[in-house]
Design a protein around this motif. Structure first.
Motif, PDB file in Angstrom:
ATOM      1  N   MET A 253      40.744   7.918  14.225  1.00  0.00           N
ATOM      2  CA  MET A 253      40.455   7.518  12.860  1.00  0.00           C
ATOM      3  C   MET A 253      39.140   8.152  12.428  1.00  0.00           C
ATOM      4  SD  MET A 253      39.946   3.718  11.265  1.00  0.00           S
ATOM      5  CE  MET A 253      41.637   3.285  11.024  1.00  0.00           C
ATOM      6  N   ALA A 254      39.053   8.562  11.193  1.00  0.00           N
ATOM      7  CA  ALA A 254      37.885   9.261  10.695  1.00  0.00           C
ATOM      8  C   ALA A 254      36.721   8.326  10.355  1.00  0.00           C
ATOM      9  CB  ALA A 254      38.266  10.070   9.457  1.00  0.00           C
ATOM     10  N   ILE A 255      36.996   7.039  10.187  1.00  0.00           N
ATOM     11  CA  ILE A 255      35.935   6.069   9.919  1.00  0.00           C
ATOM     12  C   ILE A 255      35.536   5.420  11.237  1.00  0.00           C
ATOM     13  CG2 ILE A 255      35.277   3.953   8.716  1.00  0.00           C
ATOM     14  CD1 ILE A 255      35.719   6.293   6.820  1.00  0.00           C
ATOM     15  N   VAL A 256      34.262   5.523  11.573  1.00  0.00           N
ATOM     16  CA  VAL A 256      33.736   4.956  12.814  1.00  0.00           C
ATOM     17  C   VAL A 256      32.910   3.723  12.464  1.00  0.00           C
ATOM     18  CG1 VAL A 256      32.276   5.397  14.816  1.00  0.00           C
ATOM     19  CG2 VAL A 256      33.669   7.238  13.861  1.00  0.00           C
ATOM     20  N   VAL A 257      33.145   2.640  13.190  1.00  0.00           N
ATOM     21  CA  VAL A 257      32.420   1.386  12.968  1.00  0.00           C
ATOM     22  C   VAL A 257      31.304   1.291  14.003  1.00  0.00           C
ATOM     23  CG1 VAL A 257      32.617  -1.111  12.809  1.00  0.00           C
ATOM     24  CG2 VAL A 257      34.534   0.319  12.104  1.00  0.00           C
ATOM     25  N   ASN A 258      30.071   1.185  13.521  1.00  0.00           N
ATOM     26  CA  ASN A 258      28.896   1.153  14.399  1.00  0.00           C
ATOM     27  C   ASN A 258      28.270  -0.235  14.507  1.00  0.00           C
ATOM     28  OD1 ASN A 258      28.875   3.983  15.036  1.00  0.00           O
ATOM     29  ND2 ASN A 258      28.127   4.352  12.976  1.00  0.00           N
ATOM     30  N   VAL A 259      29.104  -1.266  14.508  1.00  0.00           N
ATOM     31  CA  VAL A 259      28.590  -2.631  14.604  1.00  0.00           C
ATOM     32  C   VAL A 259      27.845  -2.816  15.921  1.00  0.00           C
ATOM     33  CG1 VAL A 259      29.234  -5.067  14.780  1.00  0.00           C
ATOM     34  CG2 VAL A 259      30.316  -3.619  13.074  1.00  0.00           C
ATOM     35  N   ASP A 260      28.384  -2.259  16.995  1.00  0.00           N
ATOM     36  CA  ASP A 260      27.738  -2.407  18.305  1.00  0.00           C
ATOM     37  C   ASP A 260      26.354  -1.767  18.337  1.00  0.00           C
ATOM     38  OD1 ASP A 260      28.994   0.070  18.044  1.00  0.00           O
ATOM     39  OD2 ASP A 260      29.492   0.221  20.172  1.00  0.00           O
ATOM     40  N   VAL A 261      26.184  -0.658  17.631  1.00  0.00           N
ATOM     41  CA  VAL A 261      24.885   0.019  17.570  1.00  0.00           C
ATOM     42  C   VAL A 261      23.860  -0.855  16.859  1.00  0.00           C
ATOM     43  CG1 VAL A 261      23.656   2.024  16.651  1.00  0.00           C
ATOM     44  CG2 VAL A 261      25.939   2.315  17.627  1.00  0.00           C
ATOM     45  N   MET A 262      24.266  -1.423  15.715  1.00  0.00           N
ATOM     46  CA  MET A 262      23.343  -2.284  14.965  1.00  0.00           C
ATOM     47  C   MET A 262      23.049  -3.572  15.718  1.00  0.00           C
ATOM     48  SD  MET A 262      22.259  -0.650  12.432  1.00  0.00           S
ATOM     49  CE  MET A 262      21.291  -1.985  11.789  1.00  0.00           C
ATOM     50  N   MET A 263      24.044  -4.105  16.427  1.00  0.00           N
ATOM     51  CA  MET A 263      23.816  -5.307  17.227  1.00  0.00           C
ATOM     52  C   MET A 263      22.777  -5.021  18.311  1.00  0.00           C
ATOM     53  SD  MET A 263      27.677  -6.842  17.609  1.00  0.00           S
ATOM     54  CE  MET A 263      27.218  -7.742  19.067  1.00  0.00           C
ATOM     55  N   ALA A 264      22.874  -3.867  18.934  1.00  0.00           N
ATOM     56  CA  ALA A 264      21.913  -3.498  19.979  1.00  0.00           C
ATOM     57  C   ALA A 264      20.519  -3.329  19.384  1.00  0.00           C
ATOM     58  CB  ALA A 264      22.362  -2.218  20.675  1.00  0.00           C
ATOM     59  N   ARG A 265      20.435  -2.701  18.222  1.00  0.00           N
ATOM     60  CA  ARG A 265      19.131  -2.514  17.578  1.00  0.00           C
ATOM     61  C   ARG A 265      18.479  -3.841  17.203  1.00  0.00           C
ATOM     62  NH1 ARG A 265      20.397   2.490  13.439  1.00  0.00           N
ATOM     63  NH2 ARG A 265      20.597   4.090  15.057  1.00  0.00           N
ATOM     64  N   ARG A 266      19.303  -4.806  16.823  1.00  0.00           N
ATOM     65  CA  ARG A 266      18.798  -6.129  16.419  1.00  0.00           C
ATOM     66  C   ARG A 266      18.744  -7.109  17.592  1.00  0.00           C
ATOM     67  NH1 ARG A 266      17.698  -3.106  12.717  1.00  0.00           N
ATOM     68  NH2 ARG A 266      18.417  -3.366  10.571  1.00  0.00           N
ATOM     69  N   LYS A 267      19.161  -6.629  18.770  1.00  0.00           N
ATOM     70  CA  LYS A 267      19.187  -7.465  19.984  1.00  0.00           C
ATOM     71  C   LYS A 267      19.966  -8.751  19.735  1.00  0.00           C
ATOM     72  CE  LYS A 267      15.102  -5.414  21.808  1.00  0.00           C
ATOM     73  NZ  LYS A 267      13.748  -5.221  21.456  1.00  0.00           N
ATOM     74  N   MET A 268      21.154  -8.589  19.161  1.00  0.00           N
ATOM     75  CA  MET A 268      22.001  -9.727  18.828  1.00  0.00           C
ATOM     76  C   MET A 268      23.289  -9.645  19.648  1.00  0.00           C
ATOM     77  SD  MET A 268      23.322 -11.021  15.083  1.00  0.00           S
ATOM     78  CE  MET A 268      21.660 -11.061  14.452  1.00  0.00           C
ATOM     79  N   SER A 269      23.694 -10.764  20.197  1.00  0.00           N
ATOM     80  CA  SER A 269      24.915 -10.813  21.001  1.00  0.00           C
ATOM     81  C   SER A 269      26.136 -10.968  20.103  1.00  0.00           C
ATOM     82  CB  SER A 269      24.861 -11.976  21.985  1.00  0.00           C
ATOM     83  OG  SER A 269      24.958 -13.207  21.290  1.00  0.00           O
ATOM     84  N   LEU A 270      27.288 -10.701  20.682  1.00  0.00           N
ATOM     85  CA  LEU A 270      28.549 -10.862  19.961  1.00  0.00           C
ATOM     86  C   LEU A 270      28.733 -12.322  19.548  1.00  0.00           C
ATOM     87  CD1 LEU A 270      30.873  -8.917  19.223  1.00  0.00           C
ATOM     88  CD2 LEU A 270      32.089  -9.761  21.210  1.00  0.00           C
ATOM     89  N   ASN A 271      28.387 -13.244  20.438  1.00  0.00           N
ATOM     90  CA  ASN A 271      28.507 -14.670  20.121  1.00  0.00           C
ATOM     91  C   ASN A 271      27.611 -15.063  18.951  1.00  0.00           C
ATOM     92  OD1 ASN A 271      30.429 -15.442  22.000  1.00  0.00           O
ATOM     93  ND2 ASN A 271      28.908 -15.753  23.603  1.00  0.00           N
ATOM     94  N   GLU A 272      26.380 -14.585  18.968  1.00  0.00           N
ATOM     95  CA  GLU A 272      25.429 -14.921  17.905  1.00  0.00           C
ATOM     96  C   GLU A 272      25.900 -14.385  16.554  1.00  0.00           C
ATOM     97  OE1 GLU A 272      20.647 -14.433  16.932  1.00  0.00           O
ATOM     98  OE2 GLU A 272      21.470 -13.637  18.798  1.00  0.00           O
ATOM     99  N   LEU A 273      26.351 -13.127  16.544  1.00  0.00           N
ATOM    100  CA  LEU A 273      26.838 -12.534  15.294  1.00  0.00           C
ATOM    101  C   LEU A 273      28.084 -13.266  14.812  1.00  0.00           C
ATOM    102  CD1 LEU A 273      26.498 -10.373  13.126  1.00  0.00           C
ATOM    103  CD2 LEU A 273      27.876  -8.851  14.539  1.00  0.00           C
ATOM    104  N   SER A 274      28.956 -13.615  15.727  1.00  0.00           N
ATOM    105  CA  SER A 274      30.167 -14.348  15.386  1.00  0.00           C
ATOM    106  C   SER A 274      29.837 -15.661  14.689  1.00  0.00           C
ATOM    107  CB  SER A 274      30.985 -14.625  16.650  1.00  0.00           C
ATOM    108  OG  SER A 274      32.043 -15.490  16.391  1.00  0.00           O
ATOM    109  N   GLN A 275      28.853 -16.372  15.180  1.00  0.00           N
ATOM    110  CA  GLN A 275      28.452 -17.643  14.576  1.00  0.00           C
ATOM    111  C   GLN A 275      27.805 -17.433  13.211  1.00  0.00           C
ATOM    112  OE1 GLN A 275      25.944 -19.414  17.533  1.00  0.00           O
ATOM    113  NE2 GLN A 275      27.672 -20.065  18.815  1.00  0.00           N
TER     114      GLN A 275
END
Length: 68
Positions: A1-23
């Motif tokens: 797919m030509a659109i890449v989602v960089n949510v994991d990159v921003m989560m790492a930059r903000r030091k936020m876990s998947l659980n925290e973002l989910s909440q």
């Protein structure tokens, strides 16, 4: 797919876990994981807005177009 989602990159930059973002975004871990791994086919603007608010970023920080 030509659109890449960089949510994991921003989560790492903000030091936020998947659980925290989910909440903060009020989205299930399963749906957030699908988005994070790039398997999502679509995203609602309201969800994108909530993620941007939680990560303090712009939509362009999360979505990237790459020529195939």
């Amino acid at each position: 797919m030509a659109i890449v989602v960089n949510v994991d990159v921003m989560m790492a930059r903000r030091k936020m876990s998947l659980n925290e973002l989910s909440q903060k975004v009020d989205i299930t871990l399963a749906n957030l994981s699908i988005l994070k791994t790039g398997k999502a086919k679509a995203i609602r603007f309201s969800t994108l807005e909530a993620i941007c608010k939680a990560l303090d970023c712009q939509p362009g920080d999360l979505l990237e177009y790459r020529k195939e």
